[in-house]
Scaffold this active site. Structure first.
Site, short mmCIF file in Angstrom:
data_model
loop_
_atom_site.label_atom_id
_atom_site.label_comp_id
_atom_site.label_asym_id
_atom_site.label_seq_id
_atom_site.Cartn_x
_atom_site.Cartn_y
_atom_site.Cartn_z
CB CYS A 85 -0.91 0.02 1.23
SG CYS A 85 -2.08 -1.38 1.29
CG LEU A 131 -2.32 -4.47 -3.54
CD1 LEU A 131 -2.85 -4.29 -4.96
CD2 LEU A 131 -0.86 -4.94 -3.58
CB SER A 132 -8.06 -4.87 -1.20
OG SER A 132 -8.36 -5.02 -2.57
CB ILE A 133 -3.63 -8.52 0.13
CG1 ILE A 133 -2.93 -7.90 -1.09
CG2 ILE A 133 -3.14 -9.95 0.35
CD1 ILE A 133 -1.43 -7.78 -0.94
CG ASN A 192 3.26 -0.50 2.66
OD1 ASN A 192 2.70 -1.44 2.10
ND2 ASN A 192 4.44 -0.06 2.29
CD GLU A 194 -0.26 -8.27 3.70
OE1 GLU A 194 -1.13 -8.68 4.49
OE2 GLU A 194 -0.50 -7.62 2.68
CG ASP A 245 -2.92 -8.14 7.59
OD1 ASP A 245 -3.73 -7.94 6.67
OD2 ASP A 245 -1.74 -7.77 7.55
#
Length: 659
Positions: free
Chosen positions: A2, A53-55, A78, A80, A102
């Site tokens: 992101c 950025l959708s994950i 930004n 995970e 998350d």
């Protein structure tokens, strides 16, 4: 992956209309990092922009920035957080989490723990937190600097962003390469040192948030405080599991931690792929992922065909039942001057070279072939901590201690040379003009622990930086299972007596994955990606690129009278050195020449960003791929395409020579 952008007036002045406009422009500029959504939150003296950025949790509920329950803490992340499920369970009952993201755990961890909130996080992240309760703004980066975050202070105004180019959208930011920082960097000039120097930004008055640190800014006092929450531990800090000092037990422990890390990296609500080379690192990740529906992507050109890297990748994919796409990257049309300027601006680093050109097109091709692919696993970070380069040095006496002695000797030699002398010694001409040298501290003695510390810096300025920018340019996120802090801490605290048996030729990794990979793959000798019988093909590509930049006039503009490039470098000597290298085709010289050329061009682009305004939307040369199920069945087709796509550099001799 992101994008974060922010601005804060630390003297509590409300944001001006121009500052808000700059924030909006900077946020839009990072659309490539987060093509799925945008949000900007403004509050008196603070503004925070986010591109998503959708994950994980692709719904609107997962949109950032996040707020806590009473809207007193604002947070943008930004990256995970791989242990988010465990952290959510820890927070349940005391906090209301509004999404499955998350990253939402971060705002509540900060609410409970304050600046120490990063300690329990397992993952890769860069975070910006605005604490309205205590009048503070905090910037934090993960332990290895996988996710980028830069900031700049101009009087009483702080601006920060995921990429340097976004900072240039703020009107009071200086747009200039830091030439001293670049030319004095021993890593950038091909040298090596054990000295623990921080990684730079390479631009004037722009600082990176250092890995493993939180930088806090106080709205009441305007003061900045840096807090380090993690650093690489020493062998003198052994963990319990080493009490027996049994190497096979350590291998088992390592294997378990690597499997846990790979499994964590599979957290996603979107498609995952893997960048697969012919080396043990990416093969191990692919095997431990245990997902037969993964698509793998491999660089195929003259170099990787001749040294069999592409072949071993295809064979590994077939063995693991993965789909393998061999991405054809041999055409010199991929180094058009206008494309290089745009790629350099995407990378925003003087290190940008052939490897990054190839990976940029690899990610382009992966996204074209798999439009829903947003996550790519790689084997980066293994060599640096597992002894990956030990078997390459020295050839005469392949022993662990000789490896340490050899790199120590290199460091000692480099420490004796002034930076500009080192450049000119390798180039064979006085290209870099004499310069005053800033004191950078003493040089430390060689040991594997100090070597690991130096490779952490190497990762930050080279591998991680460029992987981030190149994947982000295609709206993708790279994940690196080998850079899990639990795994690296294990390697850093190995007792010295276990270095030789476990680290020589990456014994620990090869043994740990022997149940998941066949013996042929586990014991394939270490090799560099583009080196071997056809290294010359890649060297020639670099030389061809430099030559075309000269022909096209881009370097003339960069070295115009009064430019910093003209003050720092002797352009006539640089041109003569390019001619020398064109004849010798020396790989090291070609790489260093390109880095000097990159510096001049980056300075030019920084001052005239309109040169690359279309960097993310411009049409680039077509990239083709071959889907390979069987290497033997496909070899004739592969060889035909590689040789057809490769254009000989010898054409320069007759038609492209610049006199």
């Amino acid at each position: 992956m992101c994008g974060i952008v922010g601005i804060a007036n630390l003297d509590k002045r409300p944001l001006s209309a121009r500052q808000i406009s700059d924030l909006k422009k900077a946020t839009r500029l990072l659309a490539h990092r987060g093509p799925d959504a945008e949000r900007i939150i403004l509050d008196d003296n603070v503004g925070l922009g986010f591109r998503r950025l959708s994950i994980v949790d692709t719904s609107d509920q997962g949109m950032q920035p996040f707020l806590n329950e009473d809207d007193t803490i604002l947070c943008a992340v930004n990256g995970e957080i791989y242990n988010s499920d465990a952290l959510r369970r820890r927070l349940q009952g005391r906090h209301k989490l509004r999404s499955r993201s998350d990253c939402e755990v971060v705002v509540h961890l900060y609410e409970e723990m304050g600046p120490a909130y990063a300690n329990p996080l397992d993952g890769m992240f860069a975070a910006a937190i605005v604490d309205f309760r205590h009048g503070k703004l905090l910037l934090t980066r993960d332990r290895f600097g996988i996710k980028p975050l830069f900031y700049s202070m101009q009087r009483h105004t702080l601006v920060f962003a995921s990429e340097i180019k976004a900072l240039f959208m703020f009107h009071n930011i200086e747009r200039q390469l830091n030439w001293s920082e670049c030319l004095e960097d021993r890593w950038l000039s091909g040298g090596f040192t054990f000295a623990a120097q921080p990684a730079p930004s390479y631009f004037e008055r722009i600082e990176p948030v250092e890995p493993g640190t939180t930088v806090a800014f106080d709205f009441s006092t305007g003061q900045m405080e840096v807090r380090r929450y993690w650093q690489l531990p020493c062998p003198e800090e052994p963990i319990e599991e080493f009490s027996c000092q049994n190497k096979e037990e350590v291998v088992t422990l390592y294997g378990n931690r690597l499997q846990t890390s790979v499994t964590g990296c599979l957290m996603s609500d979107v498609e995952i792929g893997i960048a697969l080379s012919g080396g043990i690192d990416s093969m191990a990740v692919a095997a431990l992922a245990g997902m037969g529906d993964l698509h793998s992507f491999t660089i195929l050109n003259q170099s990787t065909l001749a040294n069999h890297d592409a072949e071993w990748a295809a064979r590994a994919a077939a063995s693991l039942r993965l789909k393998n796409h061999q991405v054809l990257l041999s055409d010199l049309e991929q180094v058009r001057p206008q494309d290089w300027l745009r790629l350099l601006w995407i990378a925003e680093s003087p290190y940008c070279g052939a490897e990054h050109l190839f990976k940029f097109h690899l990610y382009r091709c992966a996204r074209m072939l798999r439009p829903n692919l947003k996550v790519v696993l790689t084997g980066q970070g293994s060599d640096e901590f597992n002894g990956g380069y030990s078997s390459l040095w020295p050839v005469e006496r392949p022993e662990w201690q000789c490896f340490i002695d050899t790199i120590s000797a290199f460091a000692d030699i480099d420490s004796e040379l002034a930076p500009y002398v080192r450049w000119n010694t390798i180039l064979g001409r006085p290209v870099v003009k004499p310069m005053d040298v800033n004191k950078t501290g003493g040089f430390e003695r060689g040991s594997f622990h100090n070597y690991m510390r130096s490779k952490m810096r190497d990762l930050q300025v080279y591998n991680l930086w460029l992987e981030d920018r190149l994947s982000a340019s295609q709206g993708m996120e790279v994940r690196l299972p080998f850079l899990n802090h639990n795994l690296v801490e294990l390697m850093a605290t190995l007792p010295p007596e276990l270095h030789d048996p476990l680290l020589w030729n990456k014994y620990i990794l090869r043994s740990a994955v022997s149940c998941a990979l066949s013996e042929d793959f586990c014991h394939r000798p270490k090799g560099a990606l583009f080196y071997g019988p056809e290294t010359k093909a890649t060297t020639n590509l670099v030389l061809f690129l430099i030559y075309r930049l000269v022909e096209n006039g881009d370097l003339d503009a960069a070295f115009a009278r009064g430019t910093e490039a003209a003050e720092r470098l002797d352009y006539l000597q640089l041109r003569a050195c390019i001619e020398d290298c064109r004849r010798s085709q020396d790989d090291t010289t070609a790489q260093l020449l390109l880095r000097l050329v990159n510096m001049a061009l980056l300075d030019l682009i920084a001052k005239s960003p309109e040169l690359c305004a279309d960097a993310y939307s411009a049409p680039y040369p077509d990239v083709h791929s071959l889907t390979v199920s069987s290497w033997e069945d496909s070899y004739t087709d592969i060889e035909k395409h590689v040789l057809r796509n490769h254009r000989s550099i010898s054409n320069m001799e007759s038609g492209s020579r610049h006199d």
